[in-house]
Scaffold this motif. Structure first.
Motif, short mmCIF file in Angstrom:
data_model
loop_
_atom_site.label_atom_id
_atom_site.label_comp_id
_atom_site.label_asym_id
_atom_site.label_seq_id
_atom_site.Cartn_x
_atom_site.Cartn_y
_atom_site.Cartn_z
N GLY A 1 38.57 42.25 102.24
CA GLY A 1 37.43 41.52 102.77
C GLY A 1 37.61 40.01 102.76
O GLY A 1 36.62 39.26 102.80
N ILE A 2 38.85 39.56 102.71
CA ILE A 2 39.12 38.12 102.63
C ILE A 2 39.67 37.61 103.95
O ILE A 2 40.78 37.96 104.36
CB ILE A 2 40.13 37.83 101.49
N THR A 3 38.88 36.80 104.64
CA THR A 3 39.30 36.20 105.91
C THR A 3 39.07 34.69 105.92
O THR A 3 39.17 34.05 106.97
CB THR A 3 38.55 36.84 107.09
N SER A 4 38.77 34.13 104.76
CA SER A 4 38.55 32.68 104.66
C SER A 4 38.71 32.24 103.21
O SER A 4 38.74 33.07 102.29
CB SER A 4 37.15 32.31 105.14
N TYR B 1 47.46 37.86 92.24
CA TYR B 1 48.04 38.48 93.44
C TYR B 1 47.34 38.00 94.70
O TYR B 1 47.99 37.61 95.69
CB TYR B 1 47.94 40.00 93.31
N LEU B 2 46.02 38.01 94.71
CA LEU B 2 45.27 37.58 95.89
C LEU B 2 45.50 36.10 96.20
O LEU B 2 45.59 35.71 97.37
CB LEU B 2 43.78 37.85 95.70
N MET B 3 45.61 35.29 95.17
CA MET B 3 45.90 33.87 95.40
C MET B 3 47.28 33.68 96.03
O MET B 3 47.46 32.83 96.91
CB MET B 3 45.79 33.08 94.10
N ARG B 4 48.25 34.45 95.58
CA ARG B 4 49.59 34.34 96.15
C ARG B 4 49.58 34.71 97.63
O ARG B 4 50.20 34.03 98.45
CB ARG B 4 50.58 35.21 95.37
N LEU B 5 48.86 35.77 97.96
CA LEU B 5 48.72 36.14 99.37
C LEU B 5 48.05 35.02 100.16
O LEU B 5 48.44 34.70 101.29
CB LEU B 5 47.87 37.41 99.51
N VAL C 1 49.90 32.04 101.75
CA VAL C 1 50.63 32.28 103.00
C VAL C 1 49.83 31.82 104.20
O VAL C 1 50.37 31.30 105.17
CB VAL C 1 50.98 33.78 103.15
N VAL C 2 48.50 32.02 104.13
CA VAL C 2 47.65 31.71 105.29
C VAL C 2 46.83 30.43 105.08
O VAL C 2 45.97 30.10 105.90
CB VAL C 2 46.72 32.90 105.59
N GLY C 3 47.07 29.72 103.99
CA GLY C 3 46.44 28.42 103.78
C GLY C 3 45.04 28.44 103.22
O GLY C 3 44.32 27.44 103.29
N TYR C 4 44.63 29.56 102.62
CA TYR C 4 43.29 29.61 102.01
C TYR C 4 43.26 28.91 100.66
O TYR C 4 42.18 28.64 100.12
CB TYR C 4 42.84 31.05 101.82
N ILE C 5 44.42 28.65 100.08
CA ILE C 5 44.52 27.98 98.79
C ILE C 5 45.86 27.27 98.73
O ILE C 5 46.84 27.74 99.32
CB ILE C 5 44.38 29.00 97.63
N ASN C 6 45.92 26.12 98.07
CA ASN C 6 47.20 25.42 97.94
C ASN C 6 47.78 25.67 96.55
O ASN C 6 47.11 26.19 95.65
CB ASN C 6 47.05 23.92 98.23
#
Length: 218
Positions: free
Chosen positions: A54-57, A134-138, A141-146
């Motif tokens: 459910g993570i798209t942002s 794990y979710l932060m590492r993913l 990849v898409v720029g949701y977190i640095n």
């Protein structure tokens, strides 16, 4: 500019290595995300894995992280049922268990009954915080977190994990049990060479392929 991965950071990244290998078997565990950010197919895979949660942002990510860190995803459910079952005798538990019809729910009851005392304090903190990382590492990849925020959050999670568990083995067992609690999978079959279906099997592979990573707990 992306920070260097120091040995300390690598150990913190390794807290999610088991889940990362399950989600992306060809993951480069020595990198921030495990994915090749120059490969469009791998970027799509990371997005797909995030979307499954459910993570798209960035907002969705941080909401999810808060739930994993606070125990809302798994530990609270386990604790509520374990508290109830600690009041049961074997006979009254058997009555409850036999009255259940859903196989997944029956497995959950049986599992909570087994660990109702031994996981009273640890709950599934290891699983939830491994998922947190794990979710932060993913998301990198898409720029949701640095990586700067990732480092700060990993340090915080690492502090909790190291206070809760005494070894990699104890920690990884909690991760595997949490996965089993959520998905209803069975524990590992020690008579077979590691396969690819359960987290237990990925755990066995991880310890063969990266044995030196999981010796020192500090």
């Amino acid at each position: 500019m992306t920070a260097d991965i120091t040995p300390q950071i690598q150990q913190q990244l390794n807290l999610s290595a088991l889940l990362l290998k399950k989600g992306h078997n060809n993951a480069n565990l020595n990198s921030w995300s495990g994915f090749d950010s120059e490969d469009q197919m791998q970027i799509k895979q990371a997005k797909r894995l995030l979307k499954l949660h459910g993570i798209t942002s960035g907002l969705h990510l941080r909401n999810s992280l808060q739930r994993y860190q606070s125990g809302q995803m798994v530990s609270n459910t386990f604790t509520k049922l374990a508290t109830e079952l600690r009041m049961d005798t074997s006979t009254t538990f058997d009555g409850k268990y036999n009255a259940l019809e859903n196989p997944k729910l029956k497995h959950k009851y049986k599992m909570v009954w087994t660990y109702r005392f031994s996981l009273k304090y640890q709950q599934f903190i290891g699983y939830e915080l491994a998922y947190y990382i794990y979710l932060m590492r993913l998301a990198t990849v898409v720029g949701y977190i640095n990586t700067d925020e990732l480092i700060l959050r990993m340090e915080d999670a690492n502090d909790t994990i190291k206070k809760t568990f005494t070894s990699w083995g104890e920690f990884h067992r909690n991760v595997c049990l949490g996965d089993e609690f959520v998905l209803g999978a069975t524990e590992q079959d020690n008579s077979k060479f590691p396969g690819t279906k359960t987290l237990w099997e990925h755990y066995q592979r991880l310890n063969v392929q990266h044995a030196n990573w999981f010796k020192t707990w500090k």
